[in-house]
Scaffold this active site. Structure first.
Site, PDB file in Angstrom:
ATOM      1  N   SER A   1       0.791  -1.229   0.000  1.00 61.64           N
ATOM      2  CA  SER A   1       0.000   0.000   0.000  1.00 61.64           C
ATOM      3  C   SER A   1       0.821   1.276   0.000  1.00 61.64           C
ATOM      4  CB  SER A   1      -0.936   0.011   1.215  1.00 61.64           C
ATOM      5  OG  SER A   1      -1.831  -1.063   1.126  1.00 61.64           O
ATOM      6  N   THR A   2       2.002   1.246   0.624  1.00 60.63           N
ATOM      7  CA  THR A   2       2.787   2.479   0.734  1.00 60.63           C
ATOM      8  C   THR A   2       4.216   2.254   0.265  1.00 60.63           C
ATOM      9  OG1 THR A   2       3.441   2.005   3.020  1.00 60.63           O
ATOM     10  CG2 THR A   2       1.417   3.284   2.704  1.00 60.63           C
TER      11      THR A   2
END
Length: 182
Positions: free
Chosen positions: A10-11
């Site tokens: 996600s990041t």
């Protein structure tokens, strides 16, 4: 018949290596990856590329269902698009494949669980922020972009697209930073 892997975190500060290693060990000839949220399909260009590349008899592998998506509708649409191309989807953990009819039912249930888990995460996050604000401890989210570097690159004559590429963020983020400088 090709085995194509897709990995996602996600990041930008999360690590893809364990997913990539697992997909390669499962025999994936091609592995595409990206660092973007799974909350929706928006901005997931590598996933779009993988789906477009799939041919009759190919297999799309992901380590866990939440790597494919956290929204039940998105997951089911992805599976449907793969099937339209004559390809199968296989989740490695737990091992579920769309090759059999039961796989579709299990994927639907797992997709619903992933979506519910995302809602729980967001709810806990919101509650934590509210408690921190009430205690006077909340200072906002962690800064992920070096704003001073954006400013210096811009002052050196770099254009927003080049700055975004150099820093590893979107052009929109660069434009927002530049707008706040004015």
């Amino acid at each position: 018949m090709a085995r194509i892997g897709y990995a996602r975190v996600s990041t930008t500060d999360q690590d893809l290596h364990s997913q990539l290693d697992r997909l390669r060990s499962e025999g994936c000839e091609i592995v595409r990856s990206e660092k973007v949220s799974g909350a929706s399909r928006e901005g997931r260009t590598e996933l779009a590329t993988v789906i477009e590349f799939l041919r009759q008899g190919d297999e799309l592998l992901v380590t866990r269902l939440d790597r494919l998506g956290r929204d039940t509708r998105d997951v089911l649409n992805i599976v449907h698009e793969c099937q339209q191309r004559g390809a199968f989807v296989t989740i490695l953990d737990p091992h579920v494949s769309t090759r059999g009819e039961m796989g579709h039912v299990i994927l639907t249930v797992l997709g619903m669980v992933a979506q519910m888990e995302r809602r729980f995460i967001k709810e806990r996050q919101r509650e934590g922020i509210e408690r921190a604000k009430a205690a006077g401890l909340y200072k906002g989210g962690k800064t992920r972009i070096d704003i001073s570097r954006v400013r210096s690159l811009y002052q050196e004559g770099s254009r927003p697209t080049a700055i975004a590429k150099a820093i590893g963020c979107s052009r929109m983020q660069v434009y927002r930073i530049l707008k706040s400088m004015r």
